[in-house]
Design a protein around this motif. Structure first.
Motif, PDB file in Angstrom:
ATOM      1  N   UNK A  40     -25.586  18.375  53.916  1.00  0.00           N
ATOM      2  CA  UNK A  40     -25.062  19.513  54.679  1.00  0.00           C
ATOM      3  C   UNK A  40     -25.661  19.443  56.082  1.00  0.00           C
ATOM      4  N   UNK A  41     -25.191  18.502  56.887  1.00  0.00           N
ATOM      5  CA  UNK A  41     -25.851  18.227  58.168  1.00  0.00           C
ATOM      6  C   UNK A  41     -25.334  19.020  59.363  1.00  0.00           C
ATOM      7  N   UNK A  42     -24.365  19.923  59.152  1.00  0.00           N
ATOM      8  CA  UNK A  42     -23.768  20.601  60.302  1.00  0.00           C
ATOM      9  C   UNK A  42     -24.734  21.672  60.807  1.00  0.00           C
ATOM     10  N   UNK A  43     -25.564  21.274  61.754  1.00  0.00           N
ATOM     11  CA  UNK A  43     -26.594  22.148  62.319  1.00  0.00           C
ATOM     12  C   UNK A  43     -26.832  21.733  63.760  1.00  0.00           C
ATOM     13  N   UNK A 100     -32.883  18.541  53.345  1.00  0.00           N
ATOM     14  CA  UNK A 100     -32.848  19.981  53.605  1.00  0.00           C
ATOM     15  C   UNK A 100     -32.859  20.349  55.072  1.00  0.00           C
ATOM     16  N   UNK A 101     -32.102  19.639  55.888  1.00  0.00           N
ATOM     17  CA  UNK A 101     -32.088  19.880  57.333  1.00  0.00           C
ATOM     18  C   UNK A 101     -31.744  21.320  57.685  1.00  0.00           C
ATOM     19  N   UNK A 102     -30.751  21.865  57.020  1.00  0.00           N
ATOM     20  CA  UNK A 102     -30.301  23.217  57.353  1.00  0.00           C
ATOM     21  C   UNK A 102     -31.415  24.232  57.135  1.00  0.00           C
ATOM     22  N   UNK A 103     -32.103  24.126  55.993  1.00  0.00           N
ATOM     23  CA  UNK A 103     -33.213  25.041  55.698  1.00  0.00           C
ATOM     24  C   UNK A 103     -34.348  24.856  56.688  1.00  0.00           C
TER      25      UNK A 103
END
Length: 421
Positions: A198-201, A110-113
């Protein structure tokens, strides 16, 4: 009779289009889905390009409650899982629900969150002490990668074993390999398996900038990633999910299911060498390939196609070229080998499962997908990388390989439905 694990359903959510058919169409075309990042302003970063998905979870069947409590990576997995189960034709209820499990891979969860909420709780990084009063009520789901498997189990009704495997960029191969083992061992008759990320951060991009692994070719996003090309400058991040329905062969045969391929062999190794570096001889990847082929009962001459990790970094391209030569010998020069990361980006833990889906579709359609942006071959990479144009070819046995930070090396062998029958 020995139990066997076959793929009977596929769901893909990837750059270039939502769903398995748009994904396949993009691969065959050789077009790339890489572009300047739109999720945030990337101007401060060395690499400003990625392969993003134009994704609205509400338009693709998620409820507002699911959207509120889940990270983008989980949302991608839910959409892919829904498509895969529908494609399989299974109704997961009653006794079958008890015999259906979930095994998913994810590198960064949950990197984005977590990054978004940290910015809120810290007042944009100004406050050292975080104020929990501003936290969303389901923040813990972003912190626990296991929540991805739990959410997929809730949506599909799977009551069997559920887990998330996180082995970096090999997570998507390792999760499917583990799921196949559960089916063969009799722990489950059906496994909903695959991977999502979803790693685009900003934080992820910063991590890759710091080791200069990503391409800085920002002036031409479409050709920024160039696997096996003399002029490559690094990988391009992506996002996405692929979920497969993996089913015990006799169970699938009795109900007349369509079989895409059999997961016939799997193995993993670690080079115990360096967090980001690779040995030039490719020995550990070659060992994983050899073990996967042995489990599948395949010889080097049986392999019709190799799906490459193909990240577009010099050390990886040369490393896996050496590994394939080491395992397949002279047959390596007669075997097409291509990679899809120039087309859909490197979605970290998800990409291994996305590549497995691509391999299963290649077997079904009798097509080897191309390596995009390969115009001038690296002399040290001297195999047949299928540059830019798809190629028709009967495929009965396919290898897909992955390499991950930490020294993880994984290989998985797929055989055709003809072999499964």
């Amino acid at each position: 009779m020995a139990r066997r694990a076959v793929i009977t359903g596929i769901g893909v959510t990837a750059p270039g289009g939502i769903g398995t058919q748009p994904f396949w169409d993009l691969l065959v075309s050789g077009r790339t889905a890489t572009r300047r990042i739109t999720a945030f302003d990337p101007a401060a970063h060395r690499c400003q390009v990625a392969a993003e998905i134009d994704f609205d979870p509400l338009l693709h069947g998620l409820t507002r409650q699911e959207v509120r409590r889940t990270d983008r990576a989980t949302q991608l997995a839910l959409v892919s899982a829904t498509e895969a189960v529908l494609d399989s034709g299974l109704v997961i209820d009653g006794e079958l629900a008890e015999r259906t499990g979930v095994a998913l891979g994810s590198a960064v969860g949950g990197t984005t969150t977590l990054e978004r909420e940290y910015a809120v709780l810290s007042n944009g990084g100004k406050d050292w002490v975080l104020d929990p009063a501003y936290a969303v009520p389901h923040l813990y789901e972003g912190f626990l990668p296991s929540s991805i498997a739990a959410e997929v189990a809730i949506r599909t009704g799977a009551l069997g074993p559920a887990s998330v495997i996180s082995t970096g960029c090999t997570s998507g191969i390792d999760s499917v390999g583990y799921a196949a083992e559960l089916v063969r061992d009799g722990a489950a008759d059906v496994m909903i398996t695959g991977a999502t990320d979803a790693p685009i951060s900003p934080i992820t991009l910063t991590c890759f900038d710091s080791i200069k692994a990503t391409s800085a070719r920002n002036d031409d996003p479409a050709t920024a990633c160039r696997p096996f090309d003399r002029n490559r400058t690094g990988l391009i991040l992506g996002e996405g999910s692929a979920v497969l329905v993996l089913e015990e062969y006799e169970h699938a045969r009795r109900r007349g299911a369509t079989i895409y391929a059999e997961v016939a062999g799997y193995a993993a190794r670690c080079n115990a060498f360096h967090m980001t570096g690779l040995k030039a001889d490719g020995r550990e990847m070659a060992e994983a390939i050899n073990l996967a082929m042995a489990e599948a009962g395949l010889n080097a001459e049986d392999i019709d196609y190799v799906n490459a990790h193909g990240s577009g970094t010099k050390q990886n391209d040369r490393h896996e070229t050496a590994a394939v030569k080491r395992s397949l010998g002279e047959h390596a020069y007669r075997t097409p080998m291509s990679g899809i990361k120039a087309i859909v980006g490197h979605s970290l833990g998800a990409i291994g499962s996305i590549e497995i889906a691509a391999c299963a579709l290649s077997i079904k359609h009798g097509v080897v997908v191309p390596t995009a942006n390969l115009t001038e071959a690296d002399p040290e990479c001297d195999l047949d990388y299928v540059p830019n144009t798809a190629r028709e070819r009967r495929l009965d046995a396919v290898l897909t390989v992955g390499s991950g930070f930490g020294g993880f090396q994984s290989a998985l062998a797929l055989t055709s439905g003809g072999r499964a029958a």
